[in-house]
Design a protein around this motif. Structure first.
Motif, PDB file in Angstrom:
ATOM      1  N   LEU A 170       1.413  -8.820  -4.432  1.00 43.45           N
ATOM      2  CA  LEU A 170       1.774  -8.888  -2.764  1.00 43.45           C
ATOM      3  C   LEU A 170       1.804  -7.440  -2.375  1.00 43.45           C
ATOM      4  O   LEU A 170       2.336  -6.751  -2.875  1.00 43.45           O
ATOM      5  CB  LEU A 170       3.229  -9.515  -2.553  1.00 43.45           C
ATOM      6  CG  LEU A 170       3.187 -11.045  -2.900  1.00 43.45           C
ATOM      7  CD1 LEU A 170       4.716 -11.343  -2.632  1.00 43.45           C
ATOM      8  CD2 LEU A 170       2.135 -11.855  -2.065  1.00 43.45           C
ATOM      9  N   HIS A 171       1.020  -7.182  -1.385  1.00 45.70           N
ATOM     10  CA  HIS A 171       0.695  -5.744  -0.929  1.00 45.70           C
ATOM     11  C   HIS A 171       1.967  -5.540   0.172  1.00 45.70           C
ATOM     12  O   HIS A 171       2.192  -6.554   1.159  1.00 45.70           O
ATOM     13  CB  HIS A 171      -0.422  -5.492  -0.232  1.00 45.70           C
ATOM     14  CG  HIS A 171      -1.502  -5.429  -1.452  1.00 45.70           C
ATOM     15  ND1 HIS A 171      -2.576  -6.061  -1.323  1.00 45.70           N
ATOM     16  CD2 HIS A 171      -1.630  -4.899  -2.710  1.00 45.70           C
ATOM     17  CE1 HIS A 171      -3.408  -5.966  -2.305  1.00 45.70           C
ATOM     18  NE2 HIS A 171      -2.808  -5.199  -3.255  1.00 45.70           N
ATOM     19  N   LEU A 172       2.406  -4.317   0.194  1.00 50.85           N
ATOM     20  CA  LEU A 172       3.581  -3.966   1.301  1.00 50.85           C
ATOM     21  C   LEU A 172       2.986  -2.412   1.945  1.00 50.85           C
ATOM     22  O   LEU A 172       3.610  -1.391   1.300  1.00 50.85           O
ATOM     23  CB  LEU A 172       4.835  -3.685   0.735  1.00 50.85           C
ATOM     24  CG  LEU A 172       6.055  -4.003   1.574  1.00 50.85           C
ATOM     25  CD1 LEU A 172       6.162  -5.103   2.362  1.00 50.85           C
ATOM     26  CD2 LEU A 172       7.389  -3.553   0.800  1.00 50.85           C
ATOM     27  N   PRO A 173       1.972  -2.433   2.588  1.00 55.81           N
ATOM     28  CA  PRO A 173       1.393  -1.219   2.871  1.00 55.81           C
ATOM     29  C   PRO A 173       2.032  -0.332   3.654  1.00 55.81           C
ATOM     30  O   PRO A 173       2.972  -0.633   4.469  1.00 55.81           O
ATOM     31  CB  PRO A 173       0.195  -1.524   3.619  1.00 55.81           C
ATOM     32  CG  PRO A 173       0.552  -2.998   4.199  1.00 55.81           C
ATOM     33  CD  PRO A 173       1.293  -3.502   3.058  1.00 55.81           C
ATOM     34  N   PHE A 174       1.821   1.135   3.482  1.00 52.50           N
ATOM     35  CA  PHE A 174       2.538   2.159   4.277  1.00 52.50           C
ATOM     36  C   PHE A 174       3.950   2.224   4.259  1.00 52.50           C
ATOM     37  O   PHE A 174       4.965   2.528   5.250  1.00 52.50           O
ATOM     38  CB  PHE A 174       2.208   1.974   5.705  1.00 52.50           C
ATOM     39  CG  PHE A 174       0.692   1.880   6.124  1.00 52.50           C
ATOM     40  CD1 PHE A 174      -0.047   2.844   5.656  1.00 52.50           C
ATOM     41  CD2 PHE A 174       0.251   0.820   6.685  1.00 52.50           C
ATOM     42  CE1 PHE A 174      -1.334   2.759   5.836  1.00 52.50           C
ATOM     43  CE2 PHE A 174      -1.151   0.661   6.800  1.00 52.50           C
ATOM     44  CZ  PHE A 174      -2.000   1.903   6.567  1.00 52.50           C
ATOM     45  N   THR A 175       4.499   1.544   3.039  1.00 50.91           N
ATOM     46  CA  THR A 175       6.070   1.709   2.827  1.00 50.91           C
ATOM     47  C   THR A 175       6.513   2.579   1.554  1.00 50.91           C
ATOM     48  O   THR A 175       7.751   3.002   1.270  1.00 50.91           O
ATOM     49  CB  THR A 175       6.538   0.206   2.405  1.00 50.91           C
ATOM     50  OG1 THR A 175       5.692  -0.470   1.236  1.00 50.91           O
ATOM     51  CG2 THR A 175       6.561  -0.571   3.793  1.00 50.91           C
ATOM     52  N   GLY A 176       5.760   3.076   1.017  1.00 50.84           N
ATOM     53  CA  GLY A 176       5.799   3.838  -0.211  1.00 50.84           C
ATOM     54  C   GLY A 176       6.570   3.316  -1.417  1.00 50.84           C
ATOM     55  O   GLY A 176       6.248   2.353  -1.542  1.00 50.84           O
ATOM     56  N   HIS A 177       7.590   3.996  -1.672  1.00 48.49           N
ATOM     57  CA  HIS A 177       8.250   3.190  -2.954  1.00 48.49           C
ATOM     58  C   HIS A 177       9.646   2.900  -2.601  1.00 48.49           C
ATOM     59  O   HIS A 177      10.572   2.211  -3.343  1.00 48.49           O
ATOM     60  CB  HIS A 177       8.831   4.394  -3.763  1.00 48.49           C
ATOM     61  CG  HIS A 177       9.384   3.939  -5.215  1.00 48.49           C
ATOM     62  ND1 HIS A 177       8.428   3.550  -6.000  1.00 48.49           N
ATOM     63  CD2 HIS A 177      10.618   4.007  -5.841  1.00 48.49           C
ATOM     64  CE1 HIS A 177       9.063   3.123  -7.107  1.00 48.49           C
ATOM     65  NE2 HIS A 177      10.271   3.536  -7.013  1.00 48.49           N
ATOM     66  N   ASP A 178       9.471   2.388  -1.051  1.00 52.76           N
ATOM     67  CA  ASP A 178      10.998   1.685  -0.520  1.00 52.76           C
ATOM     68  C   ASP A 178      11.041   0.096  -0.524  1.00 52.76           C
ATOM     69  O   ASP A 178      11.664  -0.484   0.402  1.00 52.76           O
ATOM     70  CB  ASP A 178      11.061   2.521   0.762  1.00 52.76           C
ATOM     71  CG  ASP A 178      11.700   3.755   0.660  1.00 52.76           C
ATOM     72  OD1 ASP A 178      11.897   4.352  -0.517  1.00 52.76           O
ATOM     73  OD2 ASP A 178      12.022   4.529   1.746  1.00 52.76           O
ATOM     74  N   ALA A 179      10.029  -0.432  -1.276  1.00 47.14           N
ATOM     75  CA  ALA A 179      10.325  -1.936  -1.174  1.00 47.14           C
ATOM     76  C   ALA A 179      11.576  -2.357  -1.348  1.00 47.14           C
ATOM     77  O   ALA A 179      11.855  -3.591  -0.686  1.00 47.14           O
ATOM     78  CB  ALA A 179       9.077  -2.459  -1.993  1.00 47.14           C
ATOM     79  N   ILE A 180      12.135  -1.999  -2.114  1.00 51.83           N
ATOM     80  CA  ILE A 180      13.708  -2.476  -2.386  1.00 51.83           C
ATOM     81  C   ILE A 180      14.201  -2.603  -1.170  1.00 51.83           C
ATOM     82  O   ILE A 180      14.973  -3.643  -1.078  1.00 51.83           O
ATOM     83  CB  ILE A 180      14.062  -1.863  -3.908  1.00 51.83           C
ATOM     84  CG1 ILE A 180      13.427  -1.684  -4.874  1.00 51.83           C
ATOM     85  CG2 ILE A 180      15.716  -2.311  -4.158  1.00 51.83           C
ATOM     86  CD1 ILE A 180      13.779  -0.608  -6.012  1.00 51.83           C
ATOM     87  N   ALA A 181      14.526  -1.510  -0.653  1.00 52.96           N
ATOM     88  CA  ALA A 181      15.313  -1.573   0.418  1.00 52.96           C
ATOM     89  C   ALA A 181      14.548  -2.254   1.840  1.00 52.96           C
ATOM     90  O   ALA A 181      15.405  -2.897   2.485  1.00 52.96           O
ATOM     91  CB  ALA A 181      15.545   0.119   0.884  1.00 52.96           C
ATOM     92  N   ILE A 182      13.314  -2.367   1.808  1.00 49.30           N
ATOM     93  CA  ILE A 182      12.762  -2.714   2.886  1.00 49.30           C
ATOM     94  C   ILE A 182      12.882  -4.543   2.674  1.00 49.30           C
ATOM     95  O   ILE A 182      13.104  -5.007   3.826  1.00 49.30           O
ATOM     96  CB  ILE A 182      11.287  -2.613   2.861  1.00 49.30           C
ATOM     97  CG1 ILE A 182      11.346  -0.971   3.437  1.00 49.30           C
ATOM     98  CG2 ILE A 182      10.360  -3.589   3.913  1.00 49.30           C
ATOM     99  CD1 ILE A 182       9.888  -0.646   3.318  1.00 49.30           C
ATOM    100  N   LEU A 183      12.954  -4.908   1.568  1.00 44.65           N
ATOM    101  CA  LEU A 183      12.765  -6.529   1.463  1.00 44.65           C
ATOM    102  C   LEU A 183      14.544  -6.899   0.859  1.00 44.65           C
ATOM    103  O   LEU A 183      14.370  -7.945   0.128  1.00 44.65           O
ATOM    104  CB  LEU A 183      11.662  -6.786   0.110  1.00 44.65           C
ATOM    105  CG  LEU A 183      10.315  -6.269   0.584  1.00 44.65           C
ATOM    106  CD1 LEU A 183       9.396  -6.784  -0.496  1.00 44.65           C
ATOM    107  CD2 LEU A 183      10.144  -6.976   1.938  1.00 44.65           C
TER     108      LEU A 183
END
Length: 422
Positions: free
Chosen positions: A182-195
């Motif tokens: 699953l791609h989460l573009p333009f978020t860098g390494h911050d997937a944990i906080a964003i999701l």
């Protein structure tokens, strides 16, 4: 809440949180969510859905050494034996562990957000994490074919445009041909906080994999995540400045004044003022609270023909093209210049001095008020053909992009000429 430590050594701590689910969740911490008491990674979300959880929390930045993980498994074998459905979850260092030890822990599903393949510089160049590699702890630490299985379900979420994480993904993907991505573009390494969302986490752990379903849920979560907008703004601002206006217009942001760091805040302000006439609502969304002044003014021009102004939003001296100053006259206040003296501007028919300290923090001060401790007024020096703005033995120098800095010498970029407004 029934929680207690079930294993601990010098590198990891395992905490069991009793729930009522059929599933047993292994929740791995990361560099930020390291061992602290009996806290567990994503604890509130996991507790909300009554999961049985083993939180595997790192005590050091040691990437879950295999010796520690095998010792943990031996100690908890009887506890986990009744659970036939086991799910691993983690981000970054925790995402690595969820994949690396999926066979060891007999996991059915693995959800890894922005995981590493290895931190061994012999395996992959990654200056973010290579410094944490220790041969005695992390020998042969890379994810290998014997660590994973075609009988297990793997889900990885990452930003395909972020080179550092893409490098790890490209090493992991060949080992797991059936990997769900699953791609989460333009978020860098911050997937944990964003999701970070309880409902989405529950879906990741239990819902049958369906890419459209997950993308729909991800879109809903990220639209309400201030971390998402910060990362998008950081990534698109350099090359897509007009996108900022659209983000502000179509999204109901409400950020606090400390949300952006000083450098990004200044870049945001420059983008807004250079490309559109901002209004109070735009600035409020970004957490920028200001008072709106208006006054007549004279303009000092820098070496590149840009007007020298005091930006009352960023509290910095900057340079802007004439059209940007005209559009944003409420925010960009030209430096008052007539002769040698203190650097001044006019706000609401009052004269203000611009002062600065040794950390280059600027403040406005009414002419009759006392200066704050450590602050010194900037000096304006008039010569036959130009003006110079000085702080102690430093002189203000501009660049072609509108930035200004204090330098020790007196280059042409530190010489300003006066243009009177008509």
């Amino acid at each position: 809440m029934d929680k207690h430590i079930i294993f601990e050594d010098g590198h990891i701590r395992a905490i069991f949180m009793k729930g009522s689910s059929q599933e047993l969740i292994f929740s791995f911490g990361d560099l930020i969510t390291r061992a602290k008491g009996t806290s567990i990674n994503a604890e509130k979300s996991l507790e909300k859905f009554h999961f049985n959880v083993i939180g595997v929390m790192p005590k050091e930045k040691s990437w879950f050494p295999e010796a520690s993980m095998r010792a943990m498994l031996a100690a908890i074998q009887d506890l986990i034996a009744p659970f036939k459905i086991r799910v691993g979850y983690g981000g970054s260092m925790g995402g690595y562990a969820a994949i690396k030890y999926s066979n060891l822990l007999d996991l059915n599903r693995i959800v890894a957000l922005v995981p590493q393949y290895s931190i061994d510089p012999e395996d992959i160049h990654d200056p973010r994490y290579n410094m944490f590699y220790h041969a005695d702890l992390n020998a042969n630490m890379r994810i290998q074919a014997q660590d994973v299985s075609a009988q297990r379900e793997y889900i990885v979420v990452y930003d395909q445009y972020y080179a550092e994480d893409r490098g790890h993904y490209l090493k992991i993907q060949p080992l797991i041909p059936h990997l769900h991505t699953l791609h989460l573009p333009f978020t860098g390494h911050d997937a944990i906080a964003i999701l970070a969302n309880s409902e989405l986490l529950n879906d990741f752990l239990t819902h049958p994999f369906d890419a459209p379903f997950f993308y729909q849920k991800i879109r809903k979560v990220k639209k309400n995540s201030k971390f998402y907008y910060r990362k998008v703004i950081e990534n698109v601002l350099p090359n897509h400045r007009w996108s900022l206006g659209r983000i502000l217009k179509y999204n109901n942001l409400q950020l606090d004044s400390n949300f952006f760091d000083a450098k990004l805040k200044q870049n945001l302000i420059r983008s807004l003022l250079s490309n559109k006439q901002v209004d109070q609502h735009d600035l409020n969304k970004l957490g920028l609270q200001i008072q709106l002044p208006y006054e007549n003014r004279n303009v000092l021009l820098d070496h590149f023909g840009h007007g020298l102004v005091f930006n009352i939003i960023s509290q910095k001296i900057e340079s802007y093209a004439a059209h940007a100053i005209a559009l944003n006259h409420k925010f960009l206040i030209p430096i008052y210049a007539k002769g040698s003296g203190l650097v001044q501007i006019y706000l609401n028919d009052e004269r203000y001095l611009i002062s600065m300290n040794d950390r280059h923090v600027m403040k406005l001060c009414k002419e009759q008020d006392a200066l704050a401790a450590g602050m010194h007024p900037l000096i304006l020096k008039k010569y036959s053909d130009y003006f110079v703005l000085s702080y102690k033995d430093l002189n203000l120098s501009s660049d072609e992009f509108g930035g200004n800095d204090f330098v020790e010498d007196l280059p042409d970029t530190a010489k300003f000429t006066l243009e009177l407004e008509q």
